[in-house]
Design an enzyme around this catalytic site. Structure first.
Site, short mmCIF file in Angstrom:
data_model
loop_
_atom_site.label_atom_id
_atom_site.label_comp_id
_atom_site.label_asym_id
_atom_site.label_seq_id
_atom_site.Cartn_x
_atom_site.Cartn_y
_atom_site.Cartn_z
N ASP A 141 0.83 -1.21 0.00
CA ASP A 141 0.00 0.00 0.00
C ASP A 141 0.86 1.26 0.00
O ASP A 141 0.48 2.29 0.55
CB ASP A 141 -0.91 -0.02 1.23
CG ASP A 141 -1.99 1.05 1.17
OD1 ASP A 141 -2.51 1.43 2.26
OD2 ASP A 141 -2.31 1.53 0.07
N LYS A 144 2.70 3.71 -5.68
CA LYS A 144 2.11 2.75 -6.63
C LYS A 144 3.14 2.29 -7.67
O LYS A 144 3.02 1.19 -8.19
CB LYS A 144 0.88 3.37 -7.29
CG LYS A 144 -0.13 3.93 -6.25
CD LYS A 144 -0.38 2.98 -5.08
CE LYS A 144 -0.99 3.67 -3.87
NZ LYS A 144 -0.94 2.83 -2.63
N ASP A 169 -3.33 -2.91 -2.39
CA ASP A 169 -4.37 -1.89 -2.38
C ASP A 169 -4.26 -1.03 -3.65
O ASP A 169 -3.20 -0.96 -4.29
CB ASP A 169 -4.23 -1.00 -1.13
CG ASP A 169 -5.43 -0.07 -0.96
OD1 ASP A 169 -5.26 1.00 -0.35
OD2 ASP A 169 -6.53 -0.40 -1.46
N ASN A 170 -5.35 -0.37 -4.03
CA ASN A 170 -5.36 0.68 -5.07
C ASN A 170 -5.00 0.21 -6.46
O ASN A 170 -4.42 0.99 -7.26
CB ASN A 170 -4.40 1.81 -4.69
CG ASN A 170 -4.62 2.32 -3.30
OD1 ASN A 170 -3.72 2.24 -2.44
ND2 ASN A 170 -5.81 2.84 -3.03
N GLU A 199 -11.40 4.30 -0.66
CA GLU A 199 -11.80 4.56 0.73
C GLU A 199 -12.69 5.81 0.85
O GLU A 199 -12.41 6.86 0.29
CB GLU A 199 -10.57 4.70 1.64
CG GLU A 199 -9.47 5.61 1.15
CD GLU A 199 -8.41 4.88 0.36
OE1 GLU A 199 -8.72 3.85 -0.24
OE2 GLU A 199 -7.28 5.36 0.31
O1 LIG Z 1 -0.32 7.14 -2.48
C1 LIG Z 1 -0.94 6.36 -1.77
N1 LIG Z 1 -0.33 5.64 -0.83
C2 LIG Z 1 1.14 5.76 -0.64
C3 LIG Z 1 1.46 6.95 0.31
C4 LIG Z 1 2.94 7.26 0.39
C5 LIG Z 1 3.77 6.04 0.69
C6 LIG Z 1 5.16 6.43 1.16
N2 LIG Z 1 5.91 5.21 1.35
C7 LIG Z 1 5.75 4.33 2.36
C8 LIG Z 1 6.66 3.33 2.16
N3 LIG Z 1 7.38 3.60 1.04
C9 LIG Z 1 6.91 4.75 0.55
C10 LIG Z 1 -2.43 6.27 -1.87
C11 LIG Z 1 -3.12 7.27 -2.58
C12 LIG Z 1 -4.52 7.24 -2.68
C13 LIG Z 1 -5.25 8.29 -3.44
C14 LIG Z 1 -6.37 7.96 -4.20
C15 LIG Z 1 -7.06 8.95 -4.91
C16 LIG Z 1 -6.62 10.26 -4.83
F1 LIG Z 1 -7.30 11.24 -5.51
C17 LIG Z 1 -5.50 10.60 -4.08
C18 LIG Z 1 -4.81 9.61 -3.37
C19 LIG Z 1 -5.25 6.20 -2.06
C20 LIG Z 1 -4.56 5.21 -1.36
O2 LIG Z 1 -5.24 4.19 -0.75
C21 LIG Z 1 -3.17 5.22 -1.27
O3 LIG Z 1 -2.56 4.20 -0.60
MG LIG Z 2 -3.95 2.60 -0.30
#
Ligand SMILES: O=C(NCCCCCn1ccnc1)c1cc(-c2ccc(F)cc2)cc(O)c1O
Ligand SMILES: [Mg+2]
Length: 214
Positions: A141, A144, A169-170, A199
């Site tokens: 998660d 992406k 996820d996603n 979500e």
């Molecule tokens: O980017 C996401 N997650 C990664 C966050 C940073 C991870 C940092 N990291 C941790 C370890 N290594 C790197 C994410 C985004 C969205 C979303 C959906 C629609 C929208 F309009 C805007 C956003 C929905 C999610 O469910 C997500 O998980």
């Molecule tokens: Mg997610």
């Protein structure tokens, strides 16, 4: 200076949830995200699917890529039997700082090991850091565009075994097209899509469950 959204989410947990009660922490975050501010937790609808997969797998070793505020960390850890460990990797120190407090508020700090850093650097160190041979379950998660390179790294580091379960996820929104193409076409995986919604919204999203065949 203005608080951040993760800090406001943590405050909602501290004000609304019961210390030591993981379900109340989950409910407080879901309430905050529905009625105050949207946040990118896996959420309640996809979270129920996550719960059912974790219960089915009963992992003794579990890895989470992308902790954020610790919502899915709490969902997973609350279902793990005593003596099992969930390792969760978070790149962003501000997210990690909030997640540690959410996990502790839920009383699950003894079942979780949160490691700050880049998954690409940390995955090859899992064996030397934790004595982990293979993971029974991996929840993906994080960024992406890191899903595919990181599962290839898990394979290379021999951290997957016949039957290891990946849950991503996603896979629709924001989307992980290269990852989906790989797990759906590789002879080394058996994949299944669980249709759901992004979500706290009506937008389509879903989870992809993939079994590593060795
Ligand atoms: O980017 C996401 N997650 C990664 C966050 C940073 C991870 C940092 N990291 C941790 C370890 N290594 C790197 C994410 C985004 C969205 C979303 C959906 C629609 C929208 F309009 C805007 C956003 C929905 C999610 O469910 C997500 O998980
Ligand atoms: Mg997610």
């Amino acid at each position: 200076t203005r608080s951040t959204r993760p800090q406001r989410l943590l405050r909602a947990v501290q004000q609304k949830a019961i210390k030591g009660d993981p379900q109340s922490v989950i409910s407080a975050i879901d309430y905050f995200c529905r009625h105050s501010e949207w946040a990118m937790n896996v959420g309640d609808e996809k979270g129920s699917i996550l719960d059912s997969v974790v219960c089915e797998v009963c992992p003794t070793t579990a890895l989470e890529l992308g902790t954020y505020c610790g919502y899915s960390t709490v969902r997973i850890a609350r279902l793990l039997p005593p003596g099992t460990k969930l390792i969760t990797l978070e790149f962003n120190p501000a997210f990690a700082a909030v997640a540690r407090q959410v996990i502790e508020y839920a009383g699950l700090q003894n079942k979780v090991c949160l490691v700050e850093g880049a998954s690409g650097d940390l995955i090859p160190k899992m064996c030397q850091m934790f004595g982990i041979k293979t993971f029974d379950f991996v929840f993906i998660d994080h960024w992406k565009d890191r899903y595919l390179p990181d599962i290839k790294l898990l394979e290379e580091c021999q951290l997957l075994r016949k039957g290891s379960i990946l849950l991503a996820d996603n896979v629709i929104c924001p989307g992980t097209p290269e990852y989906l193409e790989y797990v759906r076409n590789s002879p080394h995986y058996e994949s299944k899509y669980f249709k759901s919604h992004l979500e706290y919204t009506k937008v389509e999203d879903g989870l992809e469950k993939s079994v590593f065949l060795g």
